[in-house]
Design a protein around this motif. Structure first.
Motif, PDB file in Angstrom:
ATOM      1  N   LEU A 150      -1.588  -4.226 -38.087  1.00 41.23           N
ATOM      2  CA  LEU A 150      -0.925  -3.259 -37.221  1.00 41.23           C
ATOM      3  C   LEU A 150      -1.595  -1.890 -37.320  1.00 41.23           C
ATOM      4  CD1 LEU A 150       2.867  -4.149 -37.597  1.00 41.23           C
ATOM      5  CD2 LEU A 150       1.258  -4.807 -35.798  1.00 41.23           C
ATOM      6  N   ALA A 151      -2.065  -1.547 -38.519  1.00 40.09           N
ATOM      7  CA  ALA A 151      -2.804  -0.290 -38.663  1.00 40.09           C
ATOM      8  C   ALA A 151      -4.070  -0.322 -37.807  1.00 40.09           C
ATOM      9  CB  ALA A 151      -3.147  -0.049 -40.127  1.00 40.09           C
ATOM     10  N   ARG A 152      -4.702  -1.484 -37.725  1.00 39.24           N
ATOM     11  CA  ARG A 152      -5.896  -1.607 -36.887  1.00 39.24           C
ATOM     12  C   ARG A 152      -5.546  -1.644 -35.404  1.00 39.24           C
ATOM     13  NH1 ARG A 152      -9.129  -6.302 -40.361  1.00 39.24           N
ATOM     14  NH2 ARG A 152      -9.966  -4.909 -41.975  1.00 39.24           N
ATOM     15  N   LEU A 153      -4.475  -2.353 -35.076  1.00 36.22           N
ATOM     16  CA  LEU A 153      -4.081  -2.490 -33.676  1.00 36.22           C
ATOM     17  C   LEU A 153      -3.754  -1.126 -33.067  1.00 36.22           C
ATOM     18  CD1 LEU A 153      -3.307  -4.320 -31.260  1.00 36.22           C
ATOM     19  CD2 LEU A 153      -0.998  -4.458 -32.249  1.00 36.22           C
ATOM     20  N   TYR A 154      -3.034  -0.290 -33.820  1.00 37.29           N
ATOM     21  CA  TYR A 154      -2.607   1.015 -33.316  1.00 37.29           C
ATOM     22  C   TYR A 154      -3.477   2.141 -33.892  1.00 37.29           C
ATOM     23  CZ  TYR A 154       1.501  -1.771 -32.106  1.00 37.29           C
ATOM     24  OH  TYR A 154       2.339  -2.737 -31.604  1.00 37.29           O
ATOM     25  N   HIS A 155      -4.748   1.853 -34.046  1.00 35.73           N
ATOM     26  CA  HIS A 155      -5.666   2.814 -34.661  1.00 35.73           C
ATOM     27  C   HIS A 155      -5.714   4.132 -33.886  1.00 35.73           C
ATOM     28  CE1 HIS A 155      -9.265   4.522 -36.464  1.00 35.73           C
ATOM     29  NE2 HIS A 155      -9.795   4.630 -35.263  1.00 35.73           N
ATOM     30  N   ARG A 156      -5.752   5.220 -34.661  1.00 34.29           N
ATOM     31  CA  ARG A 156      -5.927   6.554 -34.114  1.00 34.29           C
ATOM     32  C   ARG A 156      -7.015   7.266 -34.908  1.00 34.29           C
ATOM     33  NH1 ARG A 156      -0.979   9.387 -31.799  1.00 34.29           N
ATOM     34  NH2 ARG A 156      -2.090  11.189 -32.629  1.00 34.29           N
ATOM     35  N   ARG A 157      -7.758   8.116 -34.238  1.00 36.07           N
ATOM     36  CA  ARG A 157      -8.851   8.818 -34.918  1.00 36.07           C
ATOM     37  C   ARG A 157      -8.361   9.789 -35.979  1.00 36.07           C
ATOM     38  NH1 ARG A 157     -13.185  10.358 -30.095  1.00 36.07           N
ATOM     39  NH2 ARG A 157     -13.687   8.200 -29.495  1.00 36.07           N
ATOM     40  N   ASP A 158      -7.154  10.289 -35.823  1.00 39.24           N
ATOM     41  CA  ASP A 158      -6.642  11.264 -36.784  1.00 39.24           C
ATOM     42  C   ASP A 158      -5.876  10.627 -37.937  1.00 39.24           C
ATOM     43  OD1 ASP A 158      -4.659  10.412 -35.109  1.00 39.24           O
ATOM     44  OD2 ASP A 158      -3.792  12.390 -34.717  1.00 39.24           O
ATOM     45  N   LEU A 159      -5.846   9.286 -37.981  1.00 43.43           N
ATOM     46  CA  LEU A 159      -5.142   8.575 -39.050  1.00 43.43           C
ATOM     47  C   LEU A 159      -6.080   7.617 -39.761  1.00 43.43           C
ATOM     48  CD1 LEU A 159      -1.773   7.634 -37.257  1.00 43.43           C
ATOM     49  CD2 LEU A 159      -2.233   9.632 -38.700  1.00 43.43           C
ATOM     50  N   THR A 160      -5.736   7.311 -41.010  1.00 38.99           N
ATOM     51  CA  THR A 160      -6.445   6.295 -41.777  1.00 38.99           C
ATOM     52  C   THR A 160      -5.423   5.576 -42.649  1.00 38.99           C
ATOM     53  OG1 THR A 160      -8.344   5.853 -43.217  1.00 38.99           O
ATOM     54  CG2 THR A 160      -7.027   7.814 -43.730  1.00 38.99           C
ATOM     55  N   TYR A 161      -5.873   4.650 -43.487  1.00 33.11           N
ATOM     56  CA  TYR A 161      -4.917   3.912 -44.317  1.00 33.11           C
ATOM     57  C   TYR A 161      -5.560   3.497 -45.637  1.00 33.11           C
ATOM     58  CZ  TYR A 161      -7.363  -0.084 -42.183  1.00 33.11           C
ATOM     59  OH  TYR A 161      -8.319  -0.963 -41.744  1.00 33.11           O
ATOM     60  N   ARG A 162      -4.686   3.183 -46.599  1.00 31.26           N
ATOM     61  CA  ARG A 162      -5.106   2.707 -47.905  1.00 31.26           C
ATOM     62  C   ARG A 162      -4.226   1.522 -48.317  1.00 31.26           C
ATOM     63  NH1 ARG A 162      -8.718   5.362 -46.672  1.00 31.26           N
ATOM     64  NH2 ARG A 162      -9.846   6.986 -47.846  1.00 31.26           N
ATOM     65  N   PRO A 163      -4.782   0.516 -49.001  1.00 30.43           N
ATOM     66  CA  PRO A 163      -3.971  -0.618 -49.466  1.00 30.43           C
ATOM     67  C   PRO A 163      -2.903  -0.169 -50.461  1.00 30.43           C
ATOM     68  CG  PRO A 163      -6.311  -1.124 -49.575  1.00 30.43           C
ATOM     69  CD  PRO A 163      -6.215   0.344 -49.296  1.00 30.43           C
ATOM     70  N   VAL A 164      -1.741  -0.842 -50.388  1.00 28.40           N
ATOM     71  CA  VAL A 164      -0.645  -0.602 -51.336  1.00 28.40           C
ATOM     72  C   VAL A 164      -0.531  -1.854 -52.197  1.00 28.40           C
ATOM     73  CG1 VAL A 164       1.767   0.043 -51.641  1.00 28.40           C
ATOM     74  CG2 VAL A 164       0.508   0.834 -49.615  1.00 28.40           C
ATOM     75  N   ALA A 165      -0.922  -1.728 -53.476  1.00 25.72           N
ATOM     76  CA  ALA A 165      -1.116  -2.905 -54.332  1.00 25.72           C
ATOM     77  C   ALA A 165       0.158  -3.714 -54.550  1.00 25.72           C
ATOM     78  CB  ALA A 165      -1.697  -2.471 -55.674  1.00 25.72           C
ATOM     79  N   ASP A 166       1.300  -3.061 -54.729  1.00 29.49           N
ATOM     80  CA  ASP A 166       2.521  -3.781 -55.120  1.00 29.49           C
ATOM     81  C   ASP A 166       3.562  -3.830 -54.008  1.00 29.49           C
ATOM     82  OD1 ASP A 166       2.895  -1.064 -55.244  1.00 29.49           O
ATOM     83  OD2 ASP A 166       4.067  -1.080 -57.090  1.00 29.49           O
ATOM     84  N   ALA A 167       3.170  -3.591 -52.778  1.00 27.34           N
ATOM     85  CA  ALA A 167       4.117  -3.644 -51.653  1.00 27.34           C
ATOM     86  C   ALA A 167       4.331  -5.087 -51.203  1.00 27.34           C
ATOM     87  CB  ALA A 167       3.599  -2.807 -50.491  1.00 27.34           C
ATOM     88  N   PRO A 168       5.453  -5.370 -50.575  1.00 27.99           N
ATOM     89  CA  PRO A 168       5.635  -6.705 -49.989  1.00 27.99           C
ATOM     90  C   PRO A 168       4.539  -6.989 -48.976  1.00 27.99           C
ATOM     91  CG  PRO A 168       7.685  -5.449 -49.953  1.00 27.99           C
ATOM     92  CD  PRO A 168       6.613  -4.488 -50.347  1.00 27.99           C
ATOM     93  N   ARG A 169       4.292  -8.261 -48.732  1.00 32.05           N
ATOM     94  CA  ARG A 169       3.265  -8.654 -47.767  1.00 32.05           C
ATOM     95  C   ARG A 169       3.878  -9.496 -46.657  1.00 32.05           C
ATOM     96  NH1 ARG A 169      -2.392 -10.005 -50.943  1.00 32.05           N
ATOM     97  NH2 ARG A 169      -2.582  -8.004 -52.024  1.00 32.05           N
ATOM     98  N   SER A 170       3.259  -9.409 -45.505  1.00 30.19           N
ATOM     99  CA  SER A 170       3.726 -10.158 -44.343  1.00 30.19           C
ATOM    100  C   SER A 170       2.799 -11.339 -44.098  1.00 30.19           C
ATOM    101  CB  SER A 170       3.763  -9.255 -43.105  1.00 30.19           C
ATOM    102  OG  SER A 170       4.134  -9.993 -41.958  1.00 30.19           O
ATOM    103  N   SER A 171       3.389 -12.506 -43.825  1.00 23.32           N
ATOM    104  CA  SER A 171       2.616 -13.721 -43.565  1.00 23.32           C
ATOM    105  C   SER A 171       2.778 -14.145 -42.112  1.00 23.32           C
ATOM    106  CB  SER A 171       3.069 -14.855 -44.487  1.00 23.32           C
ATOM    107  OG  SER A 171       2.805 -14.543 -45.838  1.00 23.32           O
ATOM    108  N   ILE A 172       1.675 -14.583 -41.544  1.00 17.95           N
ATOM    109  CA  ILE A 172       1.668 -15.110 -40.171  1.00 17.95           C
ATOM    110  C   ILE A 172       1.725 -16.632 -40.230  1.00 17.95           C
ATOM    111  CG2 ILE A 172       0.342 -15.316 -38.032  1.00 17.95           C
ATOM    112  CD1 ILE A 172       1.425 -12.568 -38.410  1.00 17.95           C
ATOM    113  N   ALA A 173       2.538 -17.219 -39.351  1.00 22.73           N
ATOM    114  CA  ALA A 173       2.683 -18.674 -39.307  1.00 22.73           C
ATOM    115  C   ALA A 173       2.680 -19.152 -37.865  1.00 22.73           C
ATOM    116  CB  ALA A 173       3.977 -19.109 -39.996  1.00 22.73           C
ATOM    117  N   LEU A 174       2.280 -20.399 -37.682  1.00 17.97           N
ATOM    118  CA  LEU A 174       2.448 -21.067 -36.391  1.00 17.97           C
ATOM    119  C   LEU A 174       3.814 -21.734 -36.411  1.00 17.97           C
ATOM    120  CD1 LEU A 174       1.374 -22.122 -33.652  1.00 17.97           C
ATOM    121  CD2 LEU A 174       0.517 -24.125 -34.896  1.00 17.97           C
ATOM    122  N   SER A 175       4.646 -21.424 -35.428  1.00 17.14           N
ATOM    123  CA  SER A 175       6.017 -21.938 -35.413  1.00 17.14           C
ATOM    124  C   SER A 175       6.360 -22.492 -34.039  1.00 17.14           C
ATOM    125  CB  SER A 175       6.998 -20.827 -35.802  1.00 17.14           C
ATOM    126  OG  SER A 175       8.327 -21.318 -35.867  1.00 17.14           O
TER     127      SER A 175
END
Length: 264
Positions: A150-175
């Motif tokens: 989502l950070a890549r999808l909604y990329h803006r030139r004035d924003l950046t991001y850093r990984p959060v080591a202990d945050a929950p993670r989201s998984s993608i599935a075929l359903s």
């Protein structure tokens, strides 16, 4: 529910951030006569689309209602915090939730994480959508934790991001609805699982193998008929030994050779 076999195409819904392009390309190569229709919809709308028969399958974010849907987990995303480019956090390669404890963190209404206790300082409001939250991050009034896609999808030139080591993670599935496991759904399952076109586990390959099995006895039978046609109808052919033996079978006896005449 209207099954995919009754429609002119296979309809795949997918949540923002999911990337079906690779699988769509493989589908078009293997099943060129069945168009694949891609439908990007908000994450919260995909289950209702599948229940209503408006899509045949979906790339969704887990969890899903497993009493109604089947699901095949595909991959788990890295979680990142989106910050302005001049934020102090950009000095680090990776951060933890503790590093964000004193930061204002937005939790939009379409937040994909099921937080037990939302981290950071609470914002003055909950933005309606992730793009709305990013607008607020760009204004410098808070930060946002999202899956990296989502950070890549909604990329803006004035924003950046850093990984959060202990945050929950989201998984993608075929359903898809369990009761609507059609042949086309099975075909798409084979594609996302990386089965080759010749895999015996794939529906198309299995059908081709079954047709080949039906043809094999016919070919063998034809060969036997040709062999039978080549044999004489009057019984077993006589062997070379019996044909050459004197007095056999009532045939003419070979003439005896006389003694050579002596020269005078």
């Amino acid at each position: 529910m209207t099954g995919s076999q009754e429609t002119p195409s296979f309809r795949l819904a997918y949540v923002p951030g999911a990337t079906p392009a690779k699988w769509a390309r493989i589908w078009n190569e293997r099943l060129p006569d069945i168009p694949l229709t891609l439908l990007q919809v908000p994450a919260g709308d995909v289950p209702e689309m599948l229940r209503a028969g408006e899509a045949d399958a979906g790339l969704v974010r887990l969890p899903v209602d497993r009493t109604f849907f089947s699901a095949i987990p595909l991959y788990t995303e890295t979680t990142v915090v989106v910050v302005p480019k001049d934020h102090l956090i950009t000095a680090a390669d990776e951060v933890t939730l503790a590093d964000l404890a004193d930061e204002v963190l937005f939790h939009p209404l379409d937040d994909v994480f099921d937080w037990d206790s939302p981290p950071g300082e609470p914002a003055f409001e909950r933005p309606a959508t992730t793009p709305d939250a990013l607008e607020l991050v760009a204004s410098g009034v808070g930060l946002l934790i999202v899956p990296q896609s989502l950070a890549r999808l909604y990329h803006r030139r004035d924003l950046t991001y850093r990984p959060v080591a202990d945050a929950p993670r989201s998984s993608i599935a075929l359903s898809w609805p369990e009761e609507a496991t059609t042949d086309l759904v099975e075909d798409f399952i084979g594609i996302v699982r990386g089965r080759t076109v010749n895999s015996t586990r794939g529906r198309t390959a299995a059908k081709a193998e079954a047709e080949a099995e039906q043809k094999r006895p016919q070919k063998q039978g034809g060969a036997r008929q040709k062999q039978a046609a080549a044999k004489p109808t009057g019984g077993k052919p006589a062997s070379r030994t019996s044909r050459g033996r004197a007095g056999s079978g009532g045939g003419a006896k070979p003439a005896k050779r006389g003694k050579p005449r002596r020269k005078s």
